[in-house]
Design an enzyme around this catalytic site. Structure first.
Site: not given
Length: 437
Positions: A150, A256
């Site tokens: 990420n 998210y």
């Protein structure tokens, strides 16, 4: 006779690696793995050895002739690889804890891949991934890079924009988690569910949901009006959507999106958690200590069920399914991070997007999704601007661009706050950001 293959995993000492190993074992009949090279850095040496020994026991128990090599020499591991997977964390969990704690002082979300945390993880990671790609061009030019590190979208963007290596795919477990969650909600097998995904990493939407080819989007949206169903993916625990909002949005948000559509509630929750149980990084650190104690057990030869608490559910399914589909030219449909190439009309063609693709031996071929609905288009474009500017800042070490990137991000309310956060975080991460000093 299929050619046996060599896979190199950078960040091999990760607590997630047993997930990956389980995937290789499950799909061995379609992916004849000959050599697995697990690579790490000096600070990760002890964990690499623990995970490496578990890997050997897992392959032995499965009766598979896979050679496991452990090394701190990345170049040695890359030579002649067919696939390279990346799952590393520059600065380890201590860096993540800073990413999460520092912004909270300013009333801004502290999170691994969104807002200031996402920016600084990108600034630390991008120079390293570009170095890896440089080595790959020399040592295994035909290898596919499958990146799980990420922020996966920003990392893919940087490789596509600042290198000439085109064999790169970014991967995230959120889309497969959404598919699995919806399969459970609808009480059907996962194989019967397909979602048209379009957007960016951790900013992806389900434009439609099909069961056996028939759209079930309206039914799923109604399910999501029930707060109990809103957190159907474990990555982020939200607080339930307002029914009016989710019906009008007309597409499926990913977990998210809680950070963008419930910013105030999520910041308050994170501040409270930081004061009580600790930030997510601090919680994960304790979990990892327990996991590595388990991994040390010479009698353990499977992936322990406790790993699911770590948050990487379905990682092995997503990662090994993708590798197998490229290797076997399966032409199945999977959501990945790749170059847009006209798939999403409102995003530049040369930008990285997360979108449903047909996976072939030439890599992902994005399905044409057309324009994003007007209700979500602006937010996706704003995050893409943030990613583009952040990538440039990471490559150039330009301080002004770092401040600009954070100010563009919708989670930061002013340029003054952005500058204060950038200043404090640059100092905190100085060791891993030489390009800025």
């Amino acid at each position: 006779m299929q050619k046996s293959i060599k896979i190199t995993t950078i960040g091999g000492g990760s607590s997630y690696t047993p997930e990956l190993l389980e995937g290789f074992i499950k799909r061995y009949d379609e992916l004849p793995l000959r050599e697995l090279w697990l690579v790490d850095v000096e600070e990760g040496k002890e964990k690499l050895e623990i995970v490496g020994n578990l890997a050997k026991r897992m392959f032995q128990k499965a009766g598979l002739p896979v050679e496991v090599h452990l090394t701190l020499d990345r170049r040695k591991a890359l030579a002649g690889a067919d696939f390279v997977t990346t799952q590393f964390r520059v600065g380890l969990l201590d860096a993540r804890a800073k990413d999460e704690r520092i912004p909270l002082k300013y009333g801004v979300l502290g999170q691994e891949t969104n807002g200031p945390g996402g920016l600084f993880k990108g600034l630390r990671t991008i120079p390293v991934i570009l170095d890896i790609v440089k080595d790959m061009k020399e040592l295994c030019p035909d290898a596919w890079l499958v990146n799980f590190t990420n922020p996966a979208g920003m990392v893919t963007e940087a490789v596509l924009r600042y290198s000439d290596h085109r064999k790169v795919v970014g991967l995230c477990n959120v889309p497969i988690g959404m598919e699995m969650g919806i399969a459970k909600l609808l009480n059907v097998e996962h194989s019967r569910v397909r979602i048209d995904f379009a957007g960016l990493n951790h900013m992806v939407y389900g434009l439609d949901v099909y069961v056996d080819g028939v759209s079930e989007k309206e039914r799923v949206i109604e399910f999501l009006t029930n707060p109990e169903n809103s957190s159907f993916v474990k990555n982020v625990q939200g607080q339930g959507w307002e029914p009016e909002f989710i019906r009008a949005l007309g597409v499926l948000p990913c977990p998210y999106h809680n950070y963008y559509y419930k910013t105030r509630e999520m910041v308050e929750k994170d501040i409270k958690n930081a004061e009580t149980v600790g930030t997510r990084a601090e919680v994960v650190k304790k979990l990892e200590d327990d996991l590595f104690e388990l991994y040390k057990d010479p009698n353990l030869s499977i992936k322990p069920p406790q790993l699911e608490k770590r948050g990487g559910a379905y990682y092995s399914d997503a990662a090994v399914r993708l590798i197998s589909s490229i290797y076997n030219d399966k032409c199945d449909i999977q959501p990945v991070n790749t170059m847009n190439n006209g798939s999403i009309a409102s995003i530049p063609d040369d930008s990285a997007v997360e979108v449903s693709c047909m996976i072939t031996k030439e890599g992902p071929k994005p399905l044409v999704m057309g324009d994003l609905p007007v209700s979500v288009r602006g937010l996706v474009q704003q995050i893409k601007s943030f990613e583009r500017v952040a990538c440039e800042a990471a490559v150039t070490g330009d301080y002004n661009l770092a401040v600009l990137a954070l100010t563009i991000n919708p989670l930061v309310a002013s340029d003054t706050i952005a500058k204060k956060i950038v200043d404090e975080m640059l100092e905190a991460h100085k060791e891993y950001l030489p390009q800025f000093f």
